[in-house]
Design a protein around this motif. Structure first.
Motif, PDB file in Angstrom:
ATOM      1  N   VAL A 131       0.856  -1.185   0.000  1.00 51.28           N
ATOM      2  CA  VAL A 131       0.000   0.000   0.000  1.00 51.28           C
ATOM      3  C   VAL A 131       0.891   1.233   0.000  1.00 51.28           C
ATOM      4  O   VAL A 131       2.113   1.129   0.113  1.00 51.28           O
ATOM      5  CB  VAL A 131      -0.964   0.020   1.210  1.00 51.28           C
ATOM      6  N   ASP A 132       0.280   2.416  -0.080  1.00 49.12           N
ATOM      7  CA  ASP A 132       1.088   3.628  -0.076  1.00 49.12           C
ATOM      8  C   ASP A 132       1.742   3.826   1.291  1.00 49.12           C
ATOM      9  O   ASP A 132       1.336   3.249   2.289  1.00 49.12           O
ATOM     10  CB  ASP A 132       0.246   4.850  -0.480  1.00 49.12           C
ATOM     11  N   ALA A 133       2.768   4.655   1.321  1.00 52.50           N
ATOM     12  CA  ALA A 133       3.601   4.812   2.516  1.00 52.50           C
ATOM     13  C   ALA A 133       2.819   5.318   3.722  1.00 52.50           C
ATOM     14  O   ALA A 133       3.104   4.935   4.857  1.00 52.50           O
ATOM     15  CB  ALA A 133       4.763   5.754   2.210  1.00 52.50           C
ATOM     16  N   LYS A 134       1.834   6.182   3.499  1.00 47.67           N
ATOM     17  CA  LYS A 134       1.068   6.720   4.623  1.00 47.67           C
ATOM     18  C   LYS A 134       0.272   5.627   5.335  1.00 47.67           C
ATOM     19  O   LYS A 134       0.138   5.640   6.558  1.00 47.67           O
ATOM     20  CB  LYS A 134       0.118   7.812   4.135  1.00 47.67           C
ATOM     21  N   LYS A 135      -0.262   4.685   4.582  1.00 49.75           N
ATOM     22  CA  LYS A 135      -1.018   3.580   5.195  1.00 49.75           C
ATOM     23  C   LYS A 135      -0.092   2.510   5.758  1.00 49.75           C
ATOM     24  O   LYS A 135      -0.421   1.864   6.755  1.00 49.75           O
ATOM     25  CB  LYS A 135      -1.954   2.957   4.161  1.00 49.75           C
ATOM     26  N   ALA A 136       1.053   2.304   5.131  1.00 49.18           N
ATOM     27  CA  ALA A 136       1.980   1.258   5.570  1.00 49.18           C
ATOM     28  C   ALA A 136       2.522   1.536   6.967  1.00 49.18           C
ATOM     29  O   ALA A 136       2.797   0.613   7.727  1.00 49.18           O
ATOM     30  CB  ALA A 136       3.129   1.130   4.579  1.00 49.18           C
ATOM     31  N   VAL A 137       2.655   2.800   7.338  1.00 51.63           N
ATOM     32  CA  VAL A 137       3.185   3.172   8.651  1.00 51.63           C
ATOM     33  C   VAL A 137       2.282   2.664   9.777  1.00 51.63           C
ATOM     34  O   VAL A 137       2.750   2.410  10.892  1.00 51.63           O
ATOM     35  CB  VAL A 137       3.367   4.708   8.728  1.00 51.63           C
ATOM     36  N   ASP A 138       1.014   2.463   9.507  1.00 54.96           N
ATOM     37  CA  ASP A 138       0.076   1.989  10.524  1.00 54.96           C
ATOM     38  C   ASP A 138       0.304   0.529  10.909  1.00 54.96           C
ATOM     39  O   ASP A 138      -0.192   0.079  11.945  1.00 54.96           O
ATOM     40  CB  ASP A 138      -1.363   2.148  10.035  1.00 54.96           C
ATOM     41  N   TYR A 139       1.061  -0.215  10.101  1.00 55.58           N
ATOM     42  CA  TYR A 139       1.221  -1.642  10.335  1.00 55.58           C
ATOM     43  C   TYR A 139       2.535  -2.013  11.025  1.00 55.58           C
ATOM     44  O   TYR A 139       2.826  -3.179  11.228  1.00 55.58           O
ATOM     45  CB  TYR A 139       1.100  -2.402   9.007  1.00 55.58           C
ATOM     46  N   TYR A 140       3.354  -1.007  11.364  1.00 53.96           N
ATOM     47  CA  TYR A 140       4.571  -1.271  12.133  1.00 53.96           C
ATOM     48  C   TYR A 140       4.939  -0.028  12.929  1.00 53.96           C
ATOM     49  O   TYR A 140       4.488   1.070  12.633  1.00 53.96           O
ATOM     50  CB  TYR A 140       5.731  -1.691  11.221  1.00 53.96           C
ATOM     51  N   GLN A 141       5.752  -0.252  13.969  1.00 56.32           N
ATOM     52  CA  GLN A 141       6.285   0.857  14.766  1.00 56.32           C
ATOM     53  C   GLN A 141       7.800   0.820  14.673  1.00 56.32           C
ATOM     54  O   GLN A 141       8.406  -0.223  14.907  1.00 56.32           O
ATOM     55  CB  GLN A 141       5.867   0.736  16.226  1.00 56.32           C
ATOM     56  N   ASP A 142       8.400   1.936  14.337  1.00 49.63           N
ATOM     57  CA  ASP A 142       9.850   2.028  14.270  1.00 49.63           C
ATOM     58  C   ASP A 142      10.371   2.344  15.665  1.00 49.63           C
ATOM     59  O   ASP A 142      10.181   3.436  16.181  1.00 49.63           O
ATOM     60  CB  ASP A 142      10.255   3.120  13.274  1.00 49.63           C
ATOM     61  N   ILE A 143      10.994   1.372  16.311  1.00 55.47           N
ATOM     62  CA  ILE A 143      11.499   1.550  17.676  1.00 55.47           C
ATOM     63  C   ILE A 143      13.028   1.560  17.690  1.00 55.47           C
ATOM     64  O   ILE A 143      13.643   1.171  18.677  1.00 55.47           O
ATOM     65  CB  ILE A 143      10.939   0.474  18.624  1.00 55.47           C
ATOM     66  N   THR A 144      13.631   2.038  16.621  1.00 59.70           N
ATOM     67  CA  THR A 144      15.086   2.107  16.504  1.00 59.70           C
ATOM     68  C   THR A 144      15.638   3.108  17.511  1.00 59.70           C
ATOM     69  O   THR A 144      15.157   4.237  17.587  1.00 59.70           O
ATOM     70  CB  THR A 144      15.482   2.549  15.087  1.00 59.70           C
ATOM     71  N   PRO A 145      16.642   2.712  18.305  1.00 62.13           N
ATOM     72  CA  PRO A 145      17.269   3.678  19.226  1.00 62.13           C
ATOM     73  C   PRO A 145      17.902   4.823  18.443  1.00 62.13           C
ATOM     74  O   PRO A 145      18.384   4.629  17.333  1.00 62.13           O
ATOM     75  CB  PRO A 145      18.347   2.854  19.939  1.00 62.13           C
ATOM     76  N   ILE A 146      17.916   6.007  19.018  1.00 62.41           N
ATOM     77  CA  ILE A 146      18.407   7.204  18.338  1.00 62.41           C
ATOM     78  C   ILE A 146      19.880   7.052  17.945  1.00 62.41           C
ATOM     79  O   ILE A 146      20.317   7.607  16.946  1.00 62.41           O
ATOM     80  CB  ILE A 146      18.183   8.466  19.206  1.00 62.41           C
ATOM     81  N   GLU A 147      20.664   6.270  18.692  1.00 63.32           N
ATOM     82  CA  GLU A 147      22.079   6.096  18.383  1.00 63.32           C
ATOM     83  C   GLU A 147      22.299   5.345  17.080  1.00 63.32           C
ATOM     84  O   GLU A 147      23.367   5.418  16.495  1.00 63.32           O
ATOM     85  CB  GLU A 147      22.799   5.341  19.513  1.00 63.32           C
ATOM     86  N   GLN A 148      21.308   4.581  16.619  1.00 60.55           N
ATOM     87  CA  GLN A 148      21.467   3.790  15.403  1.00 60.55           C
ATOM     88  C   GLN A 148      20.935   4.484  14.156  1.00 60.55           C
ATOM     89  O   GLN A 148      21.097   3.975  13.056  1.00 60.55           O
ATOM     90  CB  GLN A 148      20.767   2.440  15.559  1.00 60.55           C
ATOM     91  N   THR A 149      20.316   5.624  14.296  1.00 57.56           N
ATOM     92  CA  THR A 149      19.766   6.303  13.127  1.00 57.56           C
ATOM     93  C   THR A 149      20.849   7.085  12.400  1.00 57.56           C
ATOM     94  O   THR A 149      21.845   7.498  12.989  1.00 57.56           O
ATOM     95  CB  THR A 149      18.635   7.270  13.528  1.00 57.56           C
ATOM     96  N   THR A 150      20.660   7.298  11.110  1.00 60.32           N
ATOM     97  CA  THR A 150      21.655   8.009  10.308  1.00 60.32           C
ATOM     98  C   THR A 150      21.704   9.484  10.666  1.00 60.32           C
ATOM     99  O   THR A 150      22.746  10.109  10.521  1.00 60.32           O
ATOM    100  CB  THR A 150      21.358   7.852   8.809  1.00 60.32           C
ATOM    101  N   THR A 151      20.611  10.060  11.148  1.00 60.57           N
ATOM    102  CA  THR A 151      20.636  11.473  11.519  1.00 60.57           C
ATOM    103  C   THR A 151      21.544  11.686  12.723  1.00 60.57           C
ATOM    104  O   THR A 151      22.234  12.688  12.805  1.00 60.57           O
ATOM    105  CB  THR A 151      19.227  11.992  11.845  1.00 60.57           C
ATOM    106  N   PHE A 152      21.568  10.741  13.646  1.00 62.91           N
ATOM    107  CA  PHE A 152      22.445  10.847  14.801  1.00 62.91           C
ATOM    108  C   PHE A 152      23.905  10.737  14.375  1.00 62.91           C
ATOM    109  O   PHE A 152      24.761  11.491  14.816  1.00 62.91           O
ATOM    110  CB  PHE A 152      22.113   9.747  15.816  1.00 62.91           C
ATOM    111  N   LYS A 153      24.201   9.794  13.483  1.00 61.45           N
ATOM    112  CA  LYS A 153      25.574   9.581  13.033  1.00 61.45           C
ATOM    113  C   LYS A 153      26.082  10.749  12.206  1.00 61.45           C
ATOM    114  O   LYS A 153      27.260  11.068  12.231  1.00 61.45           O
ATOM    115  CB  LYS A 153      25.659   8.295  12.223  1.00 61.45           C
ATOM    116  N   SER A 154      25.200  11.411  11.457  1.00 66.43           N
ATOM    117  CA  SER A 154      25.641  12.494  10.588  1.00 66.43           C
ATOM    118  C   SER A 154      26.089  13.720  11.378  1.00 66.43           C
ATOM    119  O   SER A 154      26.773  14.581  10.845  1.00 66.43           O
ATOM    120  CB  SER A 154      24.525  12.883   9.615  1.00 66.43           C
TER     121      SER A 154
END
Length: 138
Positions: free
Chosen positions: A74-97
């Motif tokens: 499905v489109d991205a807006k609906k797909a977000v409803d089927y999972y939760q992103d629980i990635t720690p902030i230390e593992q995200t690319t914005t933190f590393k950048s």
């Protein structure tokens, strides 16, 4: 979208738009880049609501919690409803950048750097990653 009781992990990852194709999702499972509680899983693994998966995709690492089962893409807006992103902030690319070295640029038309310019640039880069003297001693 109606929820299905049995759903393969490769199809689920494709449906929630983690991978562009189902083949890429399947190959990631086979290569050990999709894990359930730290163990590798096969592409035919059945997804259950509430499970947590670790997904490695290039330099990105994601931890997702299954909120619902989704059979078709499905489109991205609906797909977000089927999972939760629980990635720690230390593992995200914005933190590393935030920790990248400054980009050194030369003015246009100044020509090639001289030997002296090159040494100064190298010294600046080398000293950027070292700790100041006060922190080394303490």
């Amino acid at each position: 979208m109606p929820e299905k009781e049995k759903l393969r992990i490769d199809k689920y990852l494709w449906a929630i738009r983690m991978f562009k194709t189902r083949t890429l999702a399947s190959d990631a499972c086979k290569a050990g880049r999709v894990k359930l509680n730290g163990t590798n899983i096969k592409p035919s693994h059945e997804v259950k609501t509430g499970e947590t998966y670790q997904i490695s995709k290039g330099p990105d690492r994601k931890v997702i919690l299954v909120a619902g089962l989704l059979e078709n893409r499905v489109d991205a807006k609906k797909a977000v409803d089927y999972y939760q992103d629980i990635t720690p902030i230390e593992q995200t690319t914005t933190f590393k950048s935030m920790f990248h070295a400054p980009v050194l640029k030369r003015d246009r038309g100044t020509g090639r750097p001289t030997k002296r310019d090159r040494r100064e640039t190298d010294d600046l880069k080398d000293n950027f990653f070292e700790k100041p003297e006060e922190e080394k001693e303490g």
